[in-house]
Each structure stands twice: as structure tokens, then as C-alpha cells.
Design an enzyme around this catalytic site. Sequence first.
Site, PDB file in Angstrom:
ATOM      1  N   LYS A 285       0.899  -1.239  -0.150  1.00  0.00           N
ATOM      2  CA  LYS A 285       0.008  -0.060  -0.059  1.00  0.00           C
ATOM      3  C   LYS A 285       0.818   1.321  -0.026  1.00  0.00           C
ATOM      4  O   LYS A 285       1.968   1.123   0.359  1.00  0.00           O
ATOM      5  CB  LYS A 285      -0.856  -0.097   1.006  1.00  0.00           C
ATOM      6  CG  LYS A 285      -1.968  -1.066   1.308  1.00  0.00           C
ATOM      7  CD  LYS A 285      -2.525  -0.845   2.786  1.00  0.00           C
ATOM      8  CE  LYS A 285      -3.744  -2.095   2.974  1.00  0.00           C
ATOM      9  NZ  LYS A 285      -4.874  -1.951   1.970  1.00  0.00           N
ATOM     10  N   ARG A 359     -10.257 -11.355   1.431  1.00  0.00           N
ATOM     11  CA  ARG A 359     -11.262 -12.437   0.923  1.00  0.00           C
ATOM     12  C   ARG A 359     -10.738 -13.591   0.905  1.00  0.00           C
ATOM     13  O   ARG A 359     -11.209 -14.852   0.874  1.00  0.00           O
ATOM     14  CB  ARG A 359     -11.519 -12.074  -0.629  1.00  0.00           C
ATOM     15  CG  ARG A 359     -10.528 -11.958  -1.580  1.00  0.00           C
ATOM     16  CD  ARG A 359     -10.762 -11.031  -2.782  1.00  0.00           C
ATOM     17  NE  ARG A 359     -10.847  -9.613  -2.434  1.00  0.00           N
ATOM     18  CZ  ARG A 359     -11.167  -8.708  -3.284  1.00  0.00           C
ATOM     19  NH1 ARG A 359     -11.390  -9.026  -4.667  1.00  0.00           N
ATOM     20  NH2 ARG A 359     -11.366  -7.523  -2.982  1.00  0.00           N
TER      21      ARG A 359
END
Length: 509
Positions: A285, A359
Site C-alpha cells: 500500500k 477475501r
Amino acid sequence: MAFVRSYLLVRYRNSVLAQRFFSSMSDKRGLVLGVYSSEGQDDVKFTKFAQKYNESTAGKLLEQIKICGPIKSGQARIYWNLGKYPAVAVAGLGDASSWDELDEINGSKESVRIAASAGLKALSSCKIGHIEVEDFEDAQAAAEGALLSNYKFQAYKNKEKQTQLPAVSLAESADGSEKWKQGVAVANAQNWARELMETPANHMTPIIFAATVQRKMLPFKVDVQVYDEVWAERKKMGSFLSVTNGTKEPAKFLEITYKPDGADGKCIALVGKGVTFDSGGISIKPSASMDQMRADMGGAANVAATIYALAQLKAPVFVKGFIPLCENMPSGSATKPGDVVYAMNGKSICVDNTDAEGRLILADALCYASTFNPKFILDIATLTGAIKVALGDCVAGVFSTSSELWNQIHEAGSESGDRVWRMPLFKHYSEQMTDHNGYDLNNLGKGKGGGSCTAAAFLREFVPKEIPWLHVDIAGIMGDCSDQSYTGAKGMTGRPMRTLVEFIAKASP
């Protein structure tokens, strides 16, 4: 030396005087009352409790209010030495009918939360040490507004510099003591979720999170099992374990069971994303605001706090919580973009982006939860930034295979003040995740946009079709929200935990 001794003596005396002053102020008692008002009208209408208090002052409270005019919704005004309390904060409830139907919220309850919070903040700012809150004709909502606003994360601040918070209780002779206790239990549970989310990642590793939950649940009929990576390997949770490859912190998997006497039948399964720090892994990130990713276990915090609240309330419902815990870090051993891993149900997944890790851990947790044949499964996660782009910072997105469950959680959100909004589960999104030649799924969707929808479509592949399922994406309401005055505009929120409690309590048989 004489000068130094004199200086130190004066400094000591000033310190003692300051402490005495602060102590005397913090010993004072304050009362929060409510008053209704309508836009453009000067009339004043007290709540039942406030009306009685006004009568005890021979009408002086009403006289003082009329001098300065009506108190607007969400505002509070302090009156000194009126009646038996040194300080009385009168908070504006406004007019519940002023809430628009399109707001999809119980305006009466939300007005109470806002008013209770405004009154408490006003008295707290004056260093009133013991604040009593009237019932506002809805004691649970009053407790929620007061207790949620009486929170400040300062665990790592020098104790001498920490802000003292007032003691808060229901006013003497107020109605609804049992409802007040329920509100206190729910609000304290949400504040615990906020604390878990706010804690720095080096102080909230998977091991520490697991131990914290075990300690918290110990006084109640809640069983907490902590499984290690060897257990996960035996369960063939390759998707979950792939996220842990880049960190030295051992992953953990929590199985929490709350089953009170008489709560038989199928359980309700709650699954919470527990990434205790998310750097993005190899798909790292940007550095700006990466510290916020200490709260990427907001789903896990919500699951733990929800079960904690249900246990305190002695809700007659059988609930199991499943929380995969790990860090997502880059290193020479981290999962690489393009790697293919296998989930517990045997499906292969190409990891195109290691920053779409939530996920991956939820996939195996959903598979494991399904083995218990639950009444339904609800997973909750700070899953996608796309949900904040779509809905902003005031509502969680819900994807559901059951319209009946959607209607129930939507109603729960209206009652709790933490609203939810239904998002689509079109076949189109599933095809974007599964239409690949070399493997079963990709953790990124084809095409552009709809990131929260494709993420939900990915998760749907790990829930058997016969089990009703809801996915709640809470990334938009994780922290720094602007819509609730009683949870504040800064810091982690622990939302929408109260909606989950309301929903699950009413979903019980």
C-alpha cells in the site's frame, strides 16, 4: 541552592492546589435532561422526567430556558444551581418527525442518542465527575448515546496526562432501568470493539487478540478455542495460510461458541476478517495513512464484541464466531502476485493482488463455518475501499442471498442507528471472478469498477448454495466517520456492532 529549593516548593504547592481544584470539580454531580422543540417555534416541551424536575425547581428551569430561547436538536445548555444538582444540562431532542423517511432510521431513538451525548459532553467539558442521565423515554437509546460518547482511547498515554472521564449512570427515579442496563451492555461492547481496532498492531497481534478475547469471554458462558497454523494446514486452509507467508507473527484461528441453556437447533455463524495489520504484502500500500490498517481486523472485533454483548444480555440464541487472524506483510517468503493457492473446498485461486487478502482468509473461514450447517452465515469485513467510494462514511454495504434476512438486518440498522444498504450480487460479478482458463478464481475481478461487488462475488464461491448468507462490507465506516455525533468524527468506530446485536437477537427462533 536556596533559589532552587524555593522554586521547587512553590511548584509543589501549585501542583497540590491544582490537584485539589480538579478533585473538587470532579466530585460535582450533573444531570442531563431532554427538551423537545420544533423548527421555527418558541414553545418548550419537556420530557416526562424533565417536567418533574422543572416542577421541583418551582418552574425556574423553564424560566431560564425561555430567556435564551429554545434549545435546538443536538445542542445542550448548562444551568447552574437549579435544584439538587450543581449543574443541569438540557439537551435538545428536536422533533422526531423532522427525520426524512428516506433517512431510513428510527428518528425518535436517534434523537435520544444524539441528545444524551450532547448533554454528557457539555457536562464533561466542565469537569463534572458524576453525570446522571434521564431516561429520555427510551432508556436504552439514552445509555447508548451517553456511553458511546464517554469514550476516549488513551491506553498508551502517560497516566498523568490522560483525560479523566466521568462516571455515568441512570438518574435516580428515572424509568427503564432494565433497558438502561441493556444499552450500557451494548455500548460497552462497541467501545471494546473500538479499543481492539484502535490498539497499535504491535500490541494487537493475532496471539494477543486471541488471548484478549479469551479473557473477555471468561466470566460468561462462552467457549473460545484458539487454533494454530498446524490445525489450519490439516484443514487444508491454503487460501488463509497464503496471506501469512510474509510475516513472522504466527496466524491463529478463533472459534467462539455462545450456546445458552435452551438454545438448541442450528447455530447462527458469524465470520470476521482478522487482519491485525495489512501492509498490502508484495502489492504494498502507499505509506500515507497505512497506520490505519491496524484496524483491518474490524470485522473480527465486531464478531467478538457482538457475541460478548449477546452473552451479557443473556440472549436466547446459539451463535458461533469464526475469526481467522494474521498479518499481511512483504518479505522474501511472502505470496507473490500470480501465485495459485487452494482453499479448503478445493477451489484454486490465482492471487493477482496480495492486497486483496481479506477475501482469501474469509474464503477458508466461510468453508469451515459451513461445515456446522448453520441457520445462516454472516461475514463482516473491512474489505474494500470501493464500498466507501460507493456509500461514503455513514452506512455499511450488505450483500445477501436472502431477501428475508436482508429485510431483517435493514430493520435492525434503522432501530440501532447504524444503517445498512443492499448491494447487488449479479451473476455478472461472479463471471468476472470465475471466467479463467488456468484456475477456478482470481482474487481480482476483470474490468473496472464495482470492486466491492466483485469481492462479494468471490466470497459467494465459498458458501454452499443451500445456506443463506450475508456479507457486510464495513470499510467505509471503519473510522473517522462524520455522521454520528455520539461516536465522534475521529478514531475507530466499532460499527455496526449494535446492528448485529439487534439483528441476531431478533433472528433467534
